[in-house]
Design a protein around this motif. Structure first.
Motif, mmCIF file in Angstrom:
data_model
loop_
_atom_site.group_PDB
_atom_site.id
_atom_site.type_symbol
_atom_site.label_atom_id
_atom_site.label_comp_id
_atom_site.label_asym_id
_atom_site.label_seq_id
_atom_site.Cartn_x
_atom_site.Cartn_y
_atom_site.Cartn_z
ATOM 1 N N GLN A 190 0.834 -1.186 -0.142
ATOM 2 C CA GLN A 190 0.078 0.133 -0.062
ATOM 3 C C GLN A 190 0.884 1.386 0.023
ATOM 4 N N ILE B 180 0.457 3.954 -2.723
ATOM 5 C CA ILE B 180 0.560 5.377 -2.446
ATOM 6 C C ILE B 180 1.522 6.330 -3.225
ATOM 7 N N ASN B 181 2.667 6.098 -3.105
ATOM 8 C CA ASN B 181 3.841 6.678 -3.480
ATOM 9 C C ASN B 181 3.777 6.803 -5.031
ATOM 10 N N LEU C 222 0.742 6.667 -6.766
ATOM 11 C CA LEU C 222 -0.450 7.426 -6.889
ATOM 12 C C LEU C 222 -0.093 9.052 -6.721
ATOM 13 N N GLU C 223 0.716 9.470 -5.844
ATOM 14 C CA GLU C 223 1.001 10.698 -5.324
ATOM 15 C C GLU C 223 1.966 11.208 -6.556
ATOM 16 N N HIS D 79 -2.421 12.051 -8.223
ATOM 17 C CA HIS D 79 -3.379 11.858 -7.507
ATOM 18 C C HIS D 79 -3.600 12.237 -6.071
ATOM 19 N N ILE D 80 -4.903 12.654 -5.504
ATOM 20 C CA ILE D 80 -5.194 12.844 -4.033
ATOM 21 C C ILE D 80 -5.281 11.591 -3.378
ATOM 22 N N THR D 81 -4.095 11.387 -2.466
ATOM 23 C CA THR D 81 -4.142 10.020 -1.768
ATOM 24 C C THR D 81 -4.882 10.003 -0.208
ATOM 25 N N ASP E 23 -7.655 9.090 1.142
ATOM 26 C CA ASP E 23 -8.596 7.859 1.460
ATOM 27 C C ASP E 23 -7.470 6.812 1.754
ATOM 28 N N GLU E 24 -6.638 6.915 0.816
ATOM 29 C CA GLU E 24 -5.473 5.594 0.808
ATOM 30 C C GLU E 24 -4.677 5.756 2.196
ATOM 31 N N GLN E 25 -4.352 6.856 2.268
ATOM 32 C CA GLN E 25 -3.396 7.208 3.653
ATOM 33 C C GLN E 25 -4.394 6.968 4.691
#
Length: 58
Positions: free
Chosen positions: A14, A18-19, A21-22, A26-28, A30-32
């Motif tokens: 994950q 996230i890395n 996507l960022e 992307h705004i993360t 929710d994932e964070q």
């Protein structure tokens, strides 16, 4: 112990996702938030496992 290793691997995956996507813009948020929750579950699971191991030694 295998469950802990699986959860650790999932968290590592994950973090990588996230890395990526960022990096792609992307705004993360929710994932964070989900990652934070997973880390809390892992900490709880590790603490529980440690207590069980300590009880088994007594």
């Amino acid at each position: 112990m295998e469950d802990i290793q699986k959860r650790q691997r999932h968290i590592e995956d994950q973090v990588f996702l996230i890395n990526v996507l960022e990096r792609d813009g992307h705004i993360t948020l929710d994932e964070q938030a989900a990652l934070k929750f997973e880390r809390e579950l892992l900490a709880f699971q590790m603490e529980r496992q440690t207590r069980l191991l300590l009880k088994a030694q007594i």
